[in-house]
Design a protein around this motif. Structure first.
Motif, short mmCIF file in Angstrom:
data_model
loop_
_atom_site.label_atom_id
_atom_site.label_comp_id
_atom_site.label_asym_id
_atom_site.label_seq_id
_atom_site.Cartn_x
_atom_site.Cartn_y
_atom_site.Cartn_z
N LEU A 33 4.12 6.51 10.74
CA LEU A 33 4.25 7.50 9.65
C LEU A 33 3.52 8.77 10.08
N ASP A 34 4.08 9.43 11.09
CA ASP A 34 3.40 10.58 11.67
C ASP A 34 3.89 11.91 11.10
N SER A 35 4.78 11.87 10.13
CA SER A 35 5.27 13.11 9.50
C SER A 35 5.82 12.76 8.12
N PRO A 36 5.90 13.76 7.24
CA PRO A 36 6.53 13.51 5.93
C PRO A 36 7.98 13.02 6.09
N GLN A 37 8.66 13.50 7.15
CA GLN A 37 10.05 13.06 7.39
C GLN A 37 10.10 11.57 7.72
N ALA A 38 9.11 11.11 8.48
CA ALA A 38 9.08 9.68 8.82
C ALA A 38 8.83 8.83 7.58
N LEU A 39 7.95 9.31 6.71
CA LEU A 39 7.69 8.58 5.46
C LEU A 39 8.95 8.54 4.60
N ARG A 40 9.64 9.66 4.54
CA ARG A 40 10.90 9.71 3.78
C ARG A 40 11.90 8.71 4.36
N ALA A 41 11.99 8.66 5.69
CA ALA A 41 12.93 7.74 6.35
C ALA A 41 12.55 6.29 6.06
N TRP A 42 11.25 6.01 6.04
CA TRP A 42 10.82 4.63 5.75
C TRP A 42 11.24 4.26 4.32
N ALA A 43 11.00 5.21 3.39
CA ALA A 43 11.35 4.96 1.98
C ALA A 43 12.85 4.74 1.82
N ALA A 44 13.64 5.51 2.59
CA ALA A 44 15.10 5.36 2.50
C ALA A 44 15.53 4.02 3.07
N GLN A 45 14.89 3.60 4.16
CA GLN A 45 15.29 2.36 4.83
C GLN A 45 14.78 1.12 4.09
N LEU A 46 13.55 1.15 3.64
CA LEU A 46 12.96 -0.08 3.09
C LEU A 46 12.80 -0.08 1.57
N THR A 65 -1.76 10.06 1.13
CA THR A 65 -1.90 8.96 0.18
C THR A 65 -1.21 7.70 0.70
N ALA A 66 -0.05 7.88 1.32
CA ALA A 66 0.70 6.73 1.83
C ALA A 66 -0.12 6.00 2.90
N ARG A 67 -0.70 6.75 3.81
CA ARG A 67 -1.49 6.11 4.88
C ARG A 67 -2.74 5.45 4.30
N GLU A 68 -3.38 6.12 3.33
CA GLU A 68 -4.58 5.52 2.70
C GLU A 68 -4.20 4.25 1.96
N THR A 69 -3.05 4.30 1.28
CA THR A 69 -2.58 3.12 0.55
C THR A 69 -2.33 1.98 1.53
N ALA A 124 6.50 8.34 -4.23
CA ALA A 124 5.33 7.92 -5.01
C ALA A 124 5.61 6.60 -5.74
N ALA A 125 6.83 6.47 -6.26
CA ALA A 125 7.20 5.24 -6.98
C ALA A 125 7.21 4.05 -6.02
N LEU A 126 7.64 4.30 -4.79
CA LEU A 126 7.65 3.22 -3.81
C LEU A 126 6.22 2.81 -3.45
N LEU A 127 5.32 3.78 -3.33
CA LEU A 127 3.92 3.45 -3.04
C LEU A 127 3.33 2.60 -4.16
#
Ligand SMILES: [Zn+2]
Length: 192
Positions: A33-46, A65-69, A124-127
């Motif tokens: 999760l090295d960029s906001p785009q990667a986080l978005r891609a993870w959320a879309a995939q999983l 927040t995602a990495r801290e979570t 945020a909802a996914l987190l």
């Protein structure tokens, strides 16, 4: 921008999420999760969203927040696996309780009878969903069934839901398959 090939199949979304820091604690540690785009891609995939769902790229604050979570989930489950959820560090517990208080994706039934999930703030909802999943898993008897993948280069945790409790790999199609292949190769070598 390179989006990593995210791993799935550990049996719980919280377990899939913690493996986005691959090989945690080793010299080869990789932050997926090295960029906001990667986080978005993870959320879309999983995430539970439809394949064509509109998931905005989250702001950098949400990536933090995602990495801290994720690290809080890891600490909670590590404590629950070795002793008890009571040994979760207090900061991790507070953070997870806070993240879990946000709304989760809500189910929507379409007229074809299909179910999809939507959220005003999908990441945020996914987190929140992940935090709730981790809190529930850590305090459930199932936590005794969280295992380390036997794959030599994996390091993932997975939930063993097999009846006899003898599952060894985080995924049959990746780690399990690799193990089978190397057993096969070893056998071939013996016969040659
Ligand atoms: Zn594995």
């Amino acid at each position: 921008m390179d989006i990593p090939d995210f791993r799935t199949g550990s049996g719980r979304i919280s377990l899939d999420f913690i493996r986005t820091l691959r090989w945690r604690g080793s010299d080869e540690e990789v932050e997926e999760l090295d960029s906001p785009q990667a986080l978005r891609a993870w959320a879309a995939q999983l995430g539970p969203y439809a394949p064509n769902a509109d998931i905005p790229v989250p702001p950098p604050r949400l990536l933090r927040t995602a990495r801290e979570t994720r690290e809080a989930v890891y600490l909670l489950l590590k404590a629950a696996r070795s002793t008890s959820a009571a040994d979760c560090p207090p900061e991790a517990r507070t953070l997870l309780n806070n993240v879990a208080s946000a709304p989760t994706p809500r189910p929507v039934l379409d007229k074809q009878g299909g179910l999809s999930h939507v959220a005003a703030d999908p990441v945020a909802a996914l987190l929140s969903l992940i935090a709730r999943d981790a809190l529930e898993l850590a305090t459930s008897p199932l936590v005794a069934r969280v295992r380390d993948c036997a794959g030599p280069n994996c390091g993932a945790w997975f939930l063993d839901t097999s009846r006899p409790g003898t599952r060894r790999w985080c995924s049959m199609d990746r780690c399990g398959n690799q193990a089978k292949k190397s057993t096969w190769r070893a056998k071939q070598a013996t016969y040659e």
